[in-house]
Structure formats: structure tokens, C-alpha cells
Design an enzyme around this catalytic site. Sequence first.
Site, mmCIF file in Angstrom:
data_model
loop_
_atom_site.group_PDB
_atom_site.id
_atom_site.type_symbol
_atom_site.label_atom_id
_atom_site.label_comp_id
_atom_site.label_asym_id
_atom_site.label_seq_id
_atom_site.Cartn_x
_atom_site.Cartn_y
_atom_site.Cartn_z
ATOM 1 N N ASN A 96 0.837 -1.194 0.000
ATOM 2 C CA ASN A 96 0.000 0.000 0.000
ATOM 3 C C ASN A 96 0.880 1.255 0.000
ATOM 4 O O ASN A 96 2.113 1.167 -0.066
ATOM 5 C CB ASN A 96 -0.942 -0.036 1.209
ATOM 6 N N HIS A 129 24.077 2.633 11.205
ATOM 7 C CA HIS A 129 25.295 3.425 11.396
ATOM 8 C C HIS A 129 25.971 2.981 12.684
ATOM 9 O O HIS A 129 25.344 2.380 13.564
ATOM 10 C CB HIS A 129 24.948 4.915 11.447
#
Length: 204
Positions: free
Chosen positions: A84, A114
Site C-alpha cells: 500500500n 550506522h
Amino acid sequence: MTQRERMEAGLVYNPKDEELRAEQQMRLEIMYDFNATRPSEEEKRQKLMKEMLGGMGENCYIEPPFRANWGGKNIHFGNHVYANFNLTCVDDAPIYVGNDVMFAPNVVITTTNHTIDPELRKDMLQYVRPVHIGNCVWIGSGVVILPGVTIGDNSVIGAGSVVTKDIPANVVAVGNPCRVLREIGERDREFFYKNERIDWENLR
């Protein structure tokens, strides 16, 4: 070792590498064209999806807008996958999606992390881990799936959940962090919402 080789090996790497950025830019152009299609251009959308995604089975559909930082290159759909509005994928590593999977609006799947160390982080260095989603999984609205997660077959992830660890097959899991609420069982074949029964005889 090149930055691409480091990325594919799961090591810390520099995503600003020129070779990586050049390919990324090319992939983003295809995604842009896909998002610019009109609702009536179903054939064009299907053609662009095949160019955009790393792999795609039969009868797949993505409702634009769709976002992926590699333009979907590392996303692999099985058959009958429906996404969707506003599916967002940070697809530096592969995202494997099985058959008969449904994504509600505003789902985020990320394969990228990270470092906690600030010296490396200030240079925007990162590392990646693939995500695996099994067959017949339903991902609710606003779910966030983090790097390295596997979700087992037939499971349902409740709206707003943050999936930080693997989820087994055949369960309903919800929350932040996402945890197993219960197994999917016989009652789910009888009731579709609270105490409202499924009228099987009229469905098929």
C-alpha cells in the site's frame, strides 16, 4: 577491497563512494518514473516495477509513492505481493519478501545501520544486514522493520510495531519492541473481528 565489496561483505563502508553513488542515481531515476505514473497506467507500472526491483514474481502491486534508496534494486518479491501507499525501503542490502505478503500504508524496512562510535558516524559510514519476510505475512500500518530481521511464514505484525528481532512463524506480534502476542489458531478461522464470524459458505 572496494567499498562495494565491503558493503556486500557486511563490513563498515563509505556509501558516498563514487561508483556506488553513480549506480544509485541511475536506479533512483527508474523509481522516479514509476512514482510519476498515472493510476490508469497499470501496464507501464508493471513494466517499471520489473526494471526497478531486483526480482519480482507474478501479480505484484506497489501503490505509489514508493521510496527506496537504491530504487528497489535489492528488493526481491515473490508472487502476489501487495504494498500500500508509502512503502519505504532502505535497501542497501537485500530485502527478501515471500509469496502472498501484504504491506499496509507507511511501512519502513531498513537494512542499514550506522555505527555507535561517533568518530565513524560523523563520516556517515554504515553497515548492512539483509531482511527476510516469509510467505503469507501481513505487515500492519506504520510498522518499522530493522536490519537483520527475519519474519516467519503466516505471521501478522500489528500496526505501529518496531521489529528489532526475529519473529517466528504463525504468530501475531505487536509492540515497540515487537513481541509475540499469541499464536494464530482455530479461533482465527472462525472469527475475523472480535466476535464476528467468518461466513465461509458465502466466500467461495
